[in-house]
Design a protein around this motif. Structure first.
Motif, PDB file in Angstrom:
ATOM      1  N   TYR A  11       0.849  -1.314  -0.078  1.00 19.54           N
ATOM      2  CA  TYR A  11      -0.079  -0.106   0.017  1.00 19.54           C
ATOM      3  C   TYR A  11       0.820   1.298  -0.124  1.00 19.54           C
ATOM      4  O   TYR A  11       0.606   2.158  -0.771  1.00 19.54           O
ATOM      5  N   GLY A  12       2.066   1.387   0.794  1.00 24.69           N
ATOM      6  CA  GLY A  12       2.723   2.336   0.801  1.00 24.69           C
ATOM      7  C   GLY A  12       3.610   2.610  -0.413  1.00 24.69           C
ATOM      8  O   GLY A  12       3.701   3.823  -0.930  1.00 24.69           O
ATOM      9  N   THR A  13       3.902   1.568  -1.050  1.00 21.99           N
ATOM     10  CA  THR A  13       4.694   1.750  -2.411  1.00 21.99           C
ATOM     11  C   THR A  13       3.557   2.214  -3.345  1.00 21.99           C
ATOM     12  O   THR A  13       4.028   3.052  -4.337  1.00 21.99           O
ATOM     13  N   ARG A  14       2.377   1.755  -3.417  1.00 21.31           N
ATOM     14  CA  ARG A  14       1.171   2.392  -4.360  1.00 21.31           C
ATOM     15  C   ARG A  14       1.014   3.905  -4.111  1.00 21.31           C
ATOM     16  O   ARG A  14       1.013   4.737  -4.896  1.00 21.31           O
ATOM     17  N   LEU A  15       0.969   3.988  -2.804  1.00 19.25           N
ATOM     18  CA  LEU A  15       0.694   5.377  -2.463  1.00 19.25           C
ATOM     19  C   LEU A  15       1.888   6.399  -2.623  1.00 19.25           C
ATOM     20  O   LEU A  15       1.653   7.595  -2.965  1.00 19.25           O
ATOM     21  N   GLY A  16       3.203   5.998  -2.471  1.00 14.17           N
ATOM     22  CA  GLY A  16       4.116   6.822  -2.720  1.00 14.17           C
ATOM     23  C   GLY A  16       4.514   6.841  -4.166  1.00 14.17           C
ATOM     24  O   GLY A  16       5.736   7.507  -4.517  1.00 14.17           O
ATOM     25  N   SER A  17       3.955   6.037  -5.237  1.00 15.08           N
ATOM     26  CA  SER A  17       4.375   6.079  -6.628  1.00 15.08           C
ATOM     27  C   SER A  17       5.654   5.478  -6.577  1.00 15.08           C
ATOM     28  O   SER A  17       6.538   5.957  -7.563  1.00 15.08           O
ATOM     29  N   GLY A  18       6.091   4.523  -5.971  1.00 11.47           N
ATOM     30  CA  GLY A  18       7.351   3.802  -6.291  1.00 11.47           C
ATOM     31  C   GLY A  18       7.885   3.229  -4.856  1.00 11.47           C
ATOM     32  O   GLY A  18       7.180   3.630  -3.689  1.00 11.47           O
ATOM     33  N   CYS A  19       8.690   2.533  -5.014  1.00 10.96           N
ATOM     34  CA  CYS A  19       9.512   1.863  -3.731  1.00 10.96           C
ATOM     35  C   CYS A  19      10.633   2.696  -3.159  1.00 10.96           C
ATOM     36  O   CYS A  19      11.041   3.741  -3.934  1.00 10.96           O
ATOM     37  N   THR A  20      10.863   2.503  -1.971  1.00 13.35           N
ATOM     38  CA  THR A  20      11.725   3.370  -1.448  1.00 13.35           C
ATOM     39  C   THR A  20      13.124   3.365  -2.214  1.00 13.35           C
ATOM     40  O   THR A  20      14.092   4.530  -2.241  1.00 13.35           O
ATOM     41  N   SER A  21      13.727   2.187  -2.553  1.00  9.38           N
ATOM     42  CA  SER A  21      14.821   2.113  -3.320  1.00  9.38           C
ATOM     43  C   SER A  21      14.889   2.733  -4.501  1.00  9.38           C
ATOM     44  O   SER A  21      15.711   3.420  -4.985  1.00  9.38           O
ATOM     45  N   GLY A  22      13.712   2.547  -5.287  1.00  6.22           N
ATOM     46  CA  GLY A  22      13.515   3.511  -6.525  1.00  6.22           C
ATOM     47  C   GLY A  22      13.647   4.847  -6.261  1.00  6.22           C
ATOM     48  O   GLY A  22      14.313   5.624  -6.997  1.00  6.22           O
ATOM     49  N   HIS A  23      12.969   5.490  -5.402  1.00  3.50           N
ATOM     50  CA  HIS A  23      13.078   6.869  -5.026  1.00  3.50           C
ATOM     51  C   HIS A  23      14.576   7.212  -4.587  1.00  3.50           C
ATOM     52  O   HIS A  23      15.104   8.339  -4.989  1.00  3.50           O
ATOM     53  N   GLY A  24      15.032   6.501  -3.831  1.00  7.22           N
ATOM     54  CA  GLY A  24      16.438   6.814  -3.134  1.00  7.22           C
ATOM     55  C   GLY A  24      17.527   6.656  -4.187  1.00  7.22           C
ATOM     56  O   GLY A  24      18.595   7.555  -4.246  1.00  7.22           O
ATOM     57  N   VAL A  25      17.417   5.961  -5.162  1.00  7.41           N
ATOM     58  CA  VAL A  25      18.460   5.506  -5.966  1.00  7.41           C
ATOM     59  C   VAL A  25      18.453   6.072  -7.278  1.00  7.41           C
ATOM     60  O   VAL A  25      19.109   7.082  -7.574  1.00  7.41           O
ATOM     61  N   CYS A  26      17.140   5.933  -8.031  1.00  7.81           N
ATOM     62  CA  CYS A  26      16.955   6.576  -9.343  1.00  7.81           C
ATOM     63  C   CYS A  26      16.384   8.232  -9.141  1.00  7.81           C
ATOM     64  O   CYS A  26      16.780   8.780  -9.800  1.00  7.81           O
ATOM     65  N   GLY A  27      15.428   8.272  -8.152  1.00  6.10           N
ATOM     66  CA  GLY A  27      14.775   9.439  -7.927  1.00  6.10           C
ATOM     67  C   GLY A  27      15.888  10.484  -7.583  1.00  6.10           C
ATOM     68  O   GLY A  27      15.699  11.544  -8.269  1.00  6.10           O
ATOM     69  N   LEU A  28      16.508  10.243  -6.836  1.00  4.83           N
ATOM     70  CA  LEU A  28      17.781  11.235  -6.195  1.00  4.83           C
ATOM     71  C   LEU A  28      18.735  11.462  -7.147  1.00  4.83           C
ATOM     72  O   LEU A  28      19.234  12.770  -7.341  1.00  4.83           O
ATOM     73  N   SER A  29      19.239  10.422  -8.137  1.00  5.74           N
ATOM     74  CA  SER A  29      20.021  10.824  -9.049  1.00  5.74           C
ATOM     75  C   SER A  29      19.664  11.690 -10.170  1.00  5.74           C
ATOM     76  O   SER A  29      20.541  12.534 -10.747  1.00  5.74           O
ATOM     77  N   ARG A  30      18.274  11.706 -10.359  1.00  4.42           N
ATOM     78  CA  ARG A  30      17.727  12.633 -11.090  1.00  4.42           C
ATOM     79  C   ARG A  30      17.321  14.043 -10.488  1.00  4.42           C
ATOM     80  O   ARG A  30      16.770  14.614 -11.457  1.00  4.42           O
ATOM     81  N   ARG A  31      17.416  14.070  -9.334  1.00  5.66           N
ATOM     82  CA  ARG A  31      17.342  15.308  -8.603  1.00  5.66           C
ATOM     83  C   ARG A  31      15.598  15.535  -8.684  1.00  5.66           C
ATOM     84  O   ARG A  31      15.378  16.708  -8.940  1.00  5.66           O
ATOM     85  N   SER A  32      14.715  14.396  -8.504  1.00 10.47           N
ATOM     86  CA  SER A  32      13.362  14.747  -8.644  1.00 10.47           C
ATOM     87  C   SER A  32      12.888  15.270  -7.083  1.00 10.47           C
ATOM     88  O   SER A  32      12.929  14.716  -6.232  1.00 10.47           O
TER      89      SER A  32
END
Length: 58
Positions: A11-32
């Protein structure tokens, strides 16, 4: 209990539009901005959980 926690993670993954590692690794590197906010919330929640478990509920 394990199945319930698994559902909460899903539920948290769906609510947050992605998993923690996805946001932490890919999202931070893209400066999202969304990923930065999500990662900050994940980390603060983890810090609060550890503090409660180690210092308050012991």
């Amino acid at each position: 209990m394990l199945a319930f926690v698994g559902l909460l993670v899903g539920y948290g993954t769906r609510l947050g539009s992605g998993c923690t590692s996805g946001h932490g690794v890919c999202g931070l590197s893209r400066r999202s901005p969304r990923s930065i906010a999500a990662t900050v919330v994940f980390m603060l929640t983890g810090f609060a959980a550890v503090y409660l478990l180690r210092h308050v509920l012991v």
